[in-house]
Design a protein around this motif. Structure first.
Motif, PDB file in Angstrom:
ATOM      1  N   VAL A  35      66.252  -7.568  49.431  1.00  0.00           N
ATOM      2  CA  VAL A  35      67.058  -7.374  48.227  1.00  0.00           C
ATOM      3  C   VAL A  35      66.157  -7.105  47.011  1.00  0.00           C
ATOM      4  N   PRO A  36      65.083  -7.887  46.813  1.00  0.00           N
ATOM      5  CA  PRO A  36      64.124  -7.520  45.745  1.00  0.00           C
ATOM      6  C   PRO A  36      63.296  -6.315  46.209  1.00  0.00           C
ATOM      7  N   HIS A  37      63.998  -5.200  46.368  1.00  0.00           N
ATOM      8  CA  HIS A  37      63.462  -4.020  47.065  1.00  0.00           C
ATOM      9  C   HIS A  37      62.192  -3.494  46.420  1.00  0.00           C
ATOM     10  N   VAL A  38      62.218  -3.367  45.086  1.00  0.00           N
ATOM     11  CA  VAL A  38      61.049  -2.810  44.389  1.00  0.00           C
ATOM     12  C   VAL A  38      60.197  -3.942  43.815  1.00  0.00           C
ATOM     13  N   GLY A  39      60.340  -5.121  44.408  1.00  0.00           N
ATOM     14  CA  GLY A  39      59.529  -6.280  44.025  1.00  0.00           C
ATOM     15  C   GLY A  39      60.340  -7.289  43.239  1.00  0.00           C
ATOM     16  N   HIS A  40      60.052  -8.573  43.472  1.00  0.00           N
ATOM     17  CA  HIS A  40      60.737  -9.637  42.734  1.00  0.00           C
ATOM     18  C   HIS A  40      60.514  -9.425  41.240  1.00  0.00           C
ATOM     19  N   CYS A  41      61.604  -9.536  40.488  1.00  0.00           N
ATOM     20  CA  CYS A  41      61.548  -9.455  39.016  1.00  0.00           C
ATOM     21  C   CYS A  41      60.778  -8.228  38.532  1.00  0.00           C
ATOM     22  N   ASN A  42      61.000  -7.116  39.207  1.00  0.00           N
ATOM     23  CA  ASN A  42      60.319  -5.874  38.805  1.00  0.00           C
ATOM     24  C   ASN A  42      60.538  -5.629  37.301  1.00  0.00           C
ATOM     25  N   PRO A  43      59.455  -5.526  36.512  1.00  0.00           N
ATOM     26  CA  PRO A  43      59.601  -5.435  35.052  1.00  0.00           C
ATOM     27  C   PRO A  43      60.457  -4.255  34.603  1.00  0.00           C
ATOM     28  N   ARG A  44      60.377  -3.128  35.328  1.00  0.00           N
ATOM     29  CA  ARG A  44      61.170  -1.945  34.954  1.00  0.00           C
ATOM     30  C   ARG A  44      62.674  -2.253  35.093  1.00  0.00           C
ATOM     31  N   VAL A  45      63.012  -2.977  36.153  1.00  0.00           N
ATOM     32  CA  VAL A  45      64.424  -3.311  36.407  1.00  0.00           C
ATOM     33  C   VAL A  45      64.901  -4.356  35.395  1.00  0.00           C
ATOM     34  N   VAL A  46      64.069  -5.355  35.141  1.00  0.00           N
ATOM     35  CA  VAL A  46      64.433  -6.421  34.192  1.00  0.00           C
ATOM     36  C   VAL A  46      64.646  -5.817  32.804  1.00  0.00           C
ATOM     37  N   LYS A  61      72.767  -4.410  49.198  1.00  0.00           N
ATOM     38  CA  LYS A  61      71.544  -5.224  49.086  1.00  0.00           C
ATOM     39  C   LYS A  61      70.425  -4.704  48.158  1.00  0.00           C
ATOM     40  N   PRO A  62      69.583  -3.739  48.607  1.00  0.00           N
ATOM     41  CA  PRO A  62      68.437  -3.355  47.750  1.00  0.00           C
ATOM     42  C   PRO A  62      68.839  -2.536  46.526  1.00  0.00           C
ATOM     43  N   MET A  63      70.078  -2.082  46.508  1.00  0.00           N
ATOM     44  CA  MET A  63      70.538  -1.104  45.511  1.00  0.00           C
ATOM     45  C   MET A  63      70.328  -1.589  44.071  1.00  0.00           C
ATOM     46  N   GLY A  64      70.514  -2.889  43.825  1.00  0.00           N
ATOM     47  CA  GLY A  64      70.375  -3.424  42.462  1.00  0.00           C
ATOM     48  C   GLY A  64      69.226  -4.414  42.345  1.00  0.00           C
ATOM     49  N   ALA A  89      72.528   0.985  35.111  1.00  0.00           N
ATOM     50  CA  ALA A  89      71.184   1.042  34.504  1.00  0.00           C
ATOM     51  C   ALA A  89      70.176   0.409  35.462  1.00  0.00           C
ATOM     52  N   VAL A  90      70.586  -0.702  36.071  1.00  0.00           N
ATOM     53  CA  VAL A  90      69.716  -1.374  37.039  1.00  0.00           C
ATOM     54  C   VAL A  90      69.478  -0.464  38.253  1.00  0.00           C
ATOM     55  N   GLY A  91      70.575   0.135  38.745  1.00  0.00           N
ATOM     56  CA  GLY A  91      70.461   1.031  39.907  1.00  0.00           C
ATOM     57  C   GLY A  91      69.507   2.179  39.624  1.00  0.00           C
ATOM     58  N   MET A  92      69.582   2.730  38.414  1.00  0.00           N
ATOM     59  CA  MET A  92      68.688   3.845  38.070  1.00  0.00           C
ATOM     60  C   MET A  92      67.238   3.378  37.977  1.00  0.00           C
ATOM     61  N   ALA A  93      67.040   2.163  37.459  1.00  0.00           N
ATOM     62  CA  ALA A  93      65.660   1.637  37.374  1.00  0.00           C
ATOM     63  C   ALA A  93      65.078   1.438  38.774  1.00  0.00           C
TER      64      ALA A  93
END
Ligand SMILES: Cc1ncc(COP(=O)(O)O)c(C=O)c1O
Length: 435
Positions: free
Chosen positions: A54-65, A272-275, A311-315
């Motif tokens: 689920v944390p697909h691009v990494g836990h607490c990915n700064p770009r997503v946050v 799952k990984p989508m967001g 916005a999260v999905g795009m990040a």
């Protein structure tokens, strides 16, 4: 450091959630922080996460946050107003699919996405029957629980669902040559179609996870899925690919796991990984199916596809692209597999190593010739790994396949730690088995 002990927290959890609410590991983990591929517990101990997708691009990915924070501080509203984010997000998402899969409906969970896919398939075909594997899990709503042949009581009683044996090249079917396996499994799908027709239910569709993840990340006999889908379509049904676990580039060379096959589904579900942990999921389908369904059945989901979710999905899509995470799944994935195969050479306990990009299944057997599942040993291994700071789990019919599915930024240095730790643990467990 948390003021409360883990024993106290566990007891309080039992009091309000019951003892059957699932928890990983004999000694449950009390996590307080995550970063990239690392998780930290309440004592400040660091764990390598080789399990969570689920944390697909990494836990607490700064770009997503940052994207979440920025949009949440500007506007968050449901989808019955015009907003750029949902349109832009779906436009971007649909470019990752084959032509024809050009429209989407957004939900909050994979279960809701599968529920919607079932409604759409049944509406579009006018039929009711759904075909799944005999060890399926596709979520937890009532209709979706009927598909849960591996896990759910509803699946035992429904007349709307039939199953075929998990298409497993490693274990196969007794008395069937390897070269005939695809036809043998496809014959089971045809039998399900025939039974539905005899019962007047008729087939609405086949719903499978294209990498058969919960079934054990199977090596599917070549040609099976294409044959089965052709049979289902000939009988008037549609193909639903459940990409909730498999999708978003995890399989490396392709964005979607169904793209490894020579077929295009009619409906795809995702989640799952989508967001990256934010509840974002959805259905992509043929435009004619979405148009026909939504004309008759108004679909609205209060939290599905809000400006914040999109916005999260795009990040997540940005991070996948800019950090070249699919390329990483190919290269680091191959590196992990090479390490696992070396362990297979060393330990007879490893019967089979399977991989698809950044997803690995290590099937454990107490005897390679008879392929007896190493159930107790698998449980022991995941607990010993946890004690040594590496988090993995198990999958498959007997929970005897190690499931390794780290966040996508997993690097060769992390793979080295994983393989070295697994080597130590396999050494211990093999010694215990011998003694
Ligand atoms: C293949 C598959 N489909 C659907 C789901 C359900 O997704 P959710 O838990 O978001 O409802 C899961 C969850 O584990 C899954 O593995």
């Amino acid at each position: 450091m948390s003021a409360i002990t883990n024993t106290e927290l566990l007891q309080r959890r039992y009091n309000v959630m019951g003892k059957s609410s699932p928890l990983f590991y004999e000694k449950p983990l009390h996590l307080v922080r995550g970063e990239g591929v690392w998780l930290y517990d309440n004592d400040g101990r660091k764990y390598l996460d080789v399990y969570n997708n689920v944390p697909h691009v990494g836990h607490c990915n700064p770009r997503v946050v940052e994207a979440l924070y920025k949009q949440a501080s500007t506007l968050n509203i449901h989808t019955r107003y015009l907003h750029d984010n949902i349109v832009e997000y779906i436009e971007r998402l649909t470019t990752t699919f084959d032509d024809g899969l050009s429209m989407a409906m957004l939900t909050c969970t994979g279960s809701e996405a599968n529920e919607l896919a079932l409604r759409m398939a049944r509406f579009y075909t006018g039929n009711q029957g759904i075909i799944v594997t005999d060890f399926a899990y596709h979520g937890n709503t009532e209709a979706v629980a009927e598909l849960g042949t591996g896990f759910m009581p509803e699946a035992k009683h429904t007349k709307r669902v039939k199953s075929f044996s998990i298409p497993d090249s490693y274990r196969g079917i007794s008395g069937v040559a390897e070269s005939d396996l695809a036809d043998a499994y496809a014959a089971q799908v045809q039998q399900a179609i025939d039974e539905f027709e005899a019962e007047g239910i008729n087939v609405a569709g086949m719903l499978v996870c294209p990498d058969f993840a919960n079934e054990g990340l199977l090596t599917v006999p070549k040609g099976f899925l294409e044959k089965a889908v052709a049979m289902v379509r000939k009988a008037g049904g549609v193909m639903i690919a459940d990409e909730v676990q498999a999708g978003f580039g995890r399989s490396g060379a392709h964005f979607w796991a169904h793209q490894w096959y020579d077929l295009t589904p009619d409906i795809v579900t995702m989640g799952k990984p989508m967001g990256n942990g934010h509840p974002l999921a959805g259905v992509i389908a043929r435009a004619d199916m979405i148009e026909a369904f939504s004309k008759e059945a108004m679909y609205f989901n209060t939290f599905g596809g809000t400006p914040v979710s999109c916005a999260v999905g795009m990040a997540v899509l940005d991070a996948l692209q800019e950090d070249r995470l699919m390329e990483n799944a190919v290269s680091t994935g191959a590196y992990v597999t090479a390490g696992l195969r070396k362990l297979q050479d060393k330990y007879p306990l490893i019967g089979d190593v399977r991989d698809l990009g950044m997803f690995f299944g290590v099937e454990l057997v107490t005897d390679r010739a008879t392929k007896v599942p190493a159930i107790i040993e698998s449980r022991r291994i995941i607990n010993l790994m946890r004690e040594r700071g590496v988090l993995i789990s198990t999958i498959g019919v007997t929970d005897s396949i190690l499931k390794l599915r780290p966040p996508m930024p997993f690097q060769p240095e992390h793979a080295d730690l994983l393989i070295a730790t697994l080597d130590d643990v396999l050494e211990i467990v093999s010694r215990e088995m011998a003694g």
